[in-house]
Design a protein around this motif. Structure first.
Motif, PDB file in Angstrom:
ATOM      1  N   GLY A  28       0.694  -1.267   0.027  1.00 50.74           N
ATOM      2  CA  GLY A  28       0.039  -0.010  -0.126  1.00 50.74           C
ATOM      3  C   GLY A  28       0.867   1.215  -0.272  1.00 50.74           C
ATOM      4  O   GLY A  28       0.620   2.305  -0.600  1.00 50.74           O
ATOM      5  N   ALA A  29       2.008   1.299   0.741  1.00 52.90           N
ATOM      6  CA  ALA A  29       2.934   2.361   0.592  1.00 52.90           C
ATOM      7  C   ALA A  29       3.516   2.463  -0.611  1.00 52.90           C
ATOM      8  O   ALA A  29       3.798   3.849  -0.976  1.00 52.90           O
ATOM      9  CB  ALA A  29       3.913   2.409   1.896  1.00 52.90           C
ATOM     10  N   VAL A  30       3.962   1.661  -1.171  1.00 56.74           N
ATOM     11  CA  VAL A  30       4.483   1.866  -2.413  1.00 56.74           C
ATOM     12  C   VAL A  30       3.680   2.319  -3.739  1.00 56.74           C
ATOM     13  O   VAL A  30       4.091   3.125  -4.237  1.00 56.74           O
ATOM     14  CB  VAL A  30       4.998   0.371  -2.975  1.00 56.74           C
ATOM     15  N   LEU A  31       2.298   1.825  -3.482  1.00 54.51           N
ATOM     16  CA  LEU A  31       1.484   2.392  -4.303  1.00 54.51           C
ATOM     17  C   LEU A  31       1.042   3.796  -4.108  1.00 54.51           C
ATOM     18  O   LEU A  31       0.847   4.472  -5.095  1.00 54.51           O
ATOM     19  CB  LEU A  31       0.044   1.646  -4.349  1.00 54.51           C
ATOM     20  N   VAL A  32       0.749   3.982  -2.895  1.00 53.68           N
ATOM     21  CA  VAL A  32       0.863   5.678  -2.723  1.00 53.68           C
ATOM     22  C   VAL A  32       1.728   6.386  -3.189  1.00 53.68           C
ATOM     23  O   VAL A  32       1.510   7.646  -3.736  1.00 53.68           O
ATOM     24  CB  VAL A  32       0.298   5.844  -1.207  1.00 53.68           C
ATOM     25  N   LEU A  33       2.967   6.082  -3.036  1.00 55.94           N
ATOM     26  CA  LEU A  33       4.205   6.753  -3.295  1.00 55.94           C
ATOM     27  C   LEU A  33       4.323   6.916  -4.845  1.00 55.94           C
ATOM     28  O   LEU A  33       4.806   7.719  -5.617  1.00 55.94           O
ATOM     29  CB  LEU A  33       5.562   6.117  -2.598  1.00 55.94           C
ATOM     30  N   LEU A  34       4.010   5.806  -5.324  1.00 55.79           N
ATOM     31  CA  LEU A  34       4.136   5.676  -7.070  1.00 55.79           C
ATOM     32  C   LEU A  34       2.979   6.489  -7.397  1.00 55.79           C
ATOM     33  O   LEU A  34       3.154   7.254  -8.536  1.00 55.79           O
ATOM     34  CB  LEU A  34       3.845   4.364  -7.428  1.00 55.79           C
ATOM     35  N   GLY A  35       1.830   6.625  -6.727  1.00 53.61           N
ATOM     36  CA  GLY A  35       0.769   7.358  -7.393  1.00 53.61           C
ATOM     37  C   GLY A  35       1.144   8.878  -7.467  1.00 53.61           C
ATOM     38  O   GLY A  35       0.778   9.649  -8.087  1.00 53.61           O
ATOM     39  N   VAL A  36       1.671   9.111  -6.102  1.00 58.36           N
ATOM     40  CA  VAL A  36       2.030  10.637  -6.052  1.00 58.36           C
ATOM     41  C   VAL A  36       3.071  11.052  -6.911  1.00 58.36           C
ATOM     42  O   VAL A  36       3.035  12.094  -7.447  1.00 58.36           O
ATOM     43  CB  VAL A  36       2.383  10.894  -4.409  1.00 58.36           C
ATOM     44  N   TRP A  37       4.297  10.334  -7.074  1.00 60.59           N
ATOM     45  CA  TRP A  37       5.121  10.573  -8.117  1.00 60.59           C
ATOM     46  C   TRP A  37       4.474  10.759  -9.448  1.00 60.59           C
ATOM     47  O   TRP A  37       4.870  11.574 -10.239  1.00 60.59           O
ATOM     48  CB  TRP A  37       6.210   9.325  -8.115  1.00 60.59           C
ATOM     49  N   VAL A  38       3.696  10.099  -9.778  1.00 60.68           N
ATOM     50  CA  VAL A  38       2.987  10.197 -11.353  1.00 60.68           C
ATOM     51  C   VAL A  38       2.397  11.461 -11.425  1.00 60.68           C
ATOM     52  O   VAL A  38       2.491  11.991 -12.384  1.00 60.68           O
ATOM     53  CB  VAL A  38       2.046   8.793 -11.629  1.00 60.68           C
ATOM     54  N   VAL A  39       1.403  11.701 -10.340  1.00 57.23           N
ATOM     55  CA  VAL A  39       0.666  13.048 -10.401  1.00 57.23           C
ATOM     56  C   VAL A  39       1.553  14.376 -10.251  1.00 57.23           C
ATOM     57  O   VAL A  39       1.408  15.208 -11.382  1.00 57.23           O
ATOM     58  CB  VAL A  39      -0.345  13.093  -9.159  1.00 57.23           C
ATOM     59  N   VAL A  40       2.788  13.953  -9.675  1.00 58.39           N
ATOM     60  CA  VAL A  40       3.629  15.388  -9.349  1.00 58.39           C
ATOM     61  C   VAL A  40       4.599  15.343 -10.627  1.00 58.39           C
ATOM     62  O   VAL A  40       4.604  16.522 -11.342  1.00 58.39           O
ATOM     63  CB  VAL A  40       4.508  15.106  -8.155  1.00 58.39           C
ATOM     64  N   ALA A  41       4.899  14.315 -11.286  1.00 59.23           N
ATOM     65  CA  ALA A  41       5.665  14.226 -12.538  1.00 59.23           C
ATOM     66  C   ALA A  41       4.792  15.022 -13.772  1.00 59.23           C
ATOM     67  O   ALA A  41       5.325  15.791 -14.498  1.00 59.23           O
ATOM     68  CB  ALA A  41       6.143  12.983 -12.994  1.00 59.23           C
ATOM     69  N   GLU A  42       3.379  14.355 -13.840  1.00 55.93           N
ATOM     70  CA  GLU A  42       2.647  15.043 -14.797  1.00 55.93           C
ATOM     71  C   GLU A  42       2.428  16.461 -14.600  1.00 55.93           C
ATOM     72  O   GLU A  42       2.385  17.297 -15.777  1.00 55.93           O
ATOM     73  CB  GLU A  42       1.392  14.187 -14.771  1.00 55.93           C
ATOM     74  N   VAL A  43       2.113  16.972 -13.332  1.00 54.64           N
ATOM     75  CA  VAL A  43       1.799  18.419 -13.236  1.00 54.64           C
ATOM     76  C   VAL A  43       3.230  19.042 -13.712  1.00 54.64           C
ATOM     77  O   VAL A  43       3.004  20.128 -14.177  1.00 54.64           O
ATOM     78  CB  VAL A  43       1.588  18.696 -11.743  1.00 54.64           C
ATOM     79  N   ARG A  44       4.283  18.766 -13.124  1.00 52.56           N
ATOM     80  CA  ARG A  44       5.782  19.536 -13.424  1.00 52.56           C
ATOM     81  C   ARG A  44       5.926  19.354 -15.003  1.00 52.56           C
ATOM     82  O   ARG A  44       6.294  20.501 -15.786  1.00 52.56           O
ATOM     83  CB  ARG A  44       6.706  18.764 -12.781  1.00 52.56           C
ATOM     84  N   ALA A  45       5.606  18.370 -15.602  1.00 51.33           N
ATOM     85  CA  ALA A  45       5.805  18.368 -16.947  1.00 51.33           C
ATOM     86  C   ALA A  45       4.721  19.516 -17.798  1.00 51.33           C
ATOM     87  O   ALA A  45       5.010  20.125 -18.626  1.00 51.33           O
ATOM     88  CB  ALA A  45       5.288  16.874 -17.802  1.00 51.33           C
TER      89      ALA A  45
END
Length: 253
Positions: A43-60
Motif C-alpha cells: 500500500g505504501a509503495v502504491l501511494v508513493l508511486l501514485g503521488v510521483w506520477v501526479v507530481v511528474a505530470e503536473v511538472r511536465a
C-alpha cells in the motif's frame, strides 16, 4: 483515463491497502495475519508511486506552458496520456473496501465448503506434537478451551479418547443444518486466504438453533460415536451452557 487520473487511482488503491492493515484489522477477513506487513508495504509503495506520477505530470505540464511550447491537440493527448477505459475497473477494490467492506465468510460458505478429514499419524511417527496442550493442562473438572480444528482432529485421530467425559469449551458461529436435525457450530480454517477456506464444525441437537451467523461460546461434552465415523459431519457435541459473544477480530482458525 489520463496520467493524473492513473496516479490518483494508484493512491486510492494504496490507501485502501493501508486502511485495511494499519488503521484497522479488516484484512483479517480475507487473509492470514502474517500478510499484514506485506500488504502495508504494498500500500505504501502504491501511494508513493501514485503521488510521483501526479507530481511528474503536473511538472511536465508546467514546463510545457512555461516554455510557451505548442499545446498538444486533443488527439495527441488521447494517444499519449490516456489508458484503456477498462483500467477504471481498478477502482473496484477501492469501492469494495471503503463502501461495501465485505464481511468475513460465514454460514453460507460453511454450508457449501468441504470439511477436511484429518489424517491419523503413521504408527511409526512421533505424534507428541499433534495437539495443543489445552486439554492436558486443564483440570479435568474445568472446561478445556479448544479450537474447533483441534476438537475435530482429536475426535478423528485420538485413539485414547482423551476428550471423553471431559467438559469442553468451543467458540464459533451458527450454521443451520438444512439436511436434518440440529445445527452446526462452525469455524472456517484457512491456510493462506479466504479462497482456500475449509470448515470445521460440530453438530448440536440438544438445544434450539440460535440466529444464523451469530457467534457463541458453548460448554458441554463430546458425544462419542457408537460406530466408526463416516465423515466429519458426524461429530456431535452436547451443550450444557451457551453464551453469545461478539464476532472476533480474526474469524478464522
Amino acid at each position: 483515463m489520463n496520467r493524473i487520473a492513473q496516479g490518483l487511482v494508484l493512491v486510492l488503491l494504496g490507501a485502501a491497502a493501508l486502511s485495511s492493515t494499519v488503521v484497522s484489522d479488516l484484512y483479517l477477513n480475507y487473509v492470514q495475519a502474517y500478510f499484514r506487513p506485506f500488504l502495508a508495504a504494498s500500500g505504501a509503495v502504491l501511494v508513493l508511486l501514485g503521488v510521483w506520477v501526479v507530481v511528474a505530470e503536473v511538472r511536465a505540464a508546467a514546463r510545457t506552458h512555461g516554455d510557451h511550447g505548442p499545446i498538444p491537440s486533443e488527439d495527441d493527448a488521447h494517444d499519449h496520456c490516456n489508458a484503456p477505459g477498462v483500467s477504471w475497473l481498478l477502482l473496484a477494490p477501492v469501492v469494495a473496501v471503503f463502501v461495501i467492506a465485505p464481511p468475513a465468510l460465514g454460514s453460507f460458505t460453511a454450508s457449501q465448503s468441504s470439511s477436511p478429514e484429518p489424517t491419523a499419524p503413521r504408527a511409526d511417527s512421533d505424534d507428541s506434537g499433534r495437539y495443543d496442550d489445552a486439554l492436558a493442562e486443564t483440570d479435568p473438572a474445568t472446561p478445556a478451551k479448544l479450537e474447533l480444528q483441534e476438537f475435530v482432529l482429536r475426535a478423528w485421530t485420538d485413539e485414547e479418547r482423551e476428550m471423553a467425559g471431559r467438559p469442553i469449551e468451543l467458540t464459533g458461529f451458527v450454521v443451520p443444518n438444512e439436511q436434518g436435525e440440529g445445527w452446526y457450530l462452525a469455524r472456517l480454517q484457512m491456510a493462506c486466504c479466504a479462497a482456500d477456506a475449509v470448515v470445521n464444525r460440530v453438530l448440536i441437537t440438544n438445544t434450539e438453533a440460535p440466529e444464523k451467523d451469530s457467534w457463541w461460546t458453548v460448554r458441554g461434552t463430546w458425544v462419542e460415536p457408537e460406530g466408526e465415523l463416516q465423515s466429519v459431519r458426524d461429530h456431535r457435541f452436547s451443550v450444557d451452557t451457551m453464551t453469545e459473544v461478539d464476532n472476533p477480530p480474526d474469524p478464522y482458525e
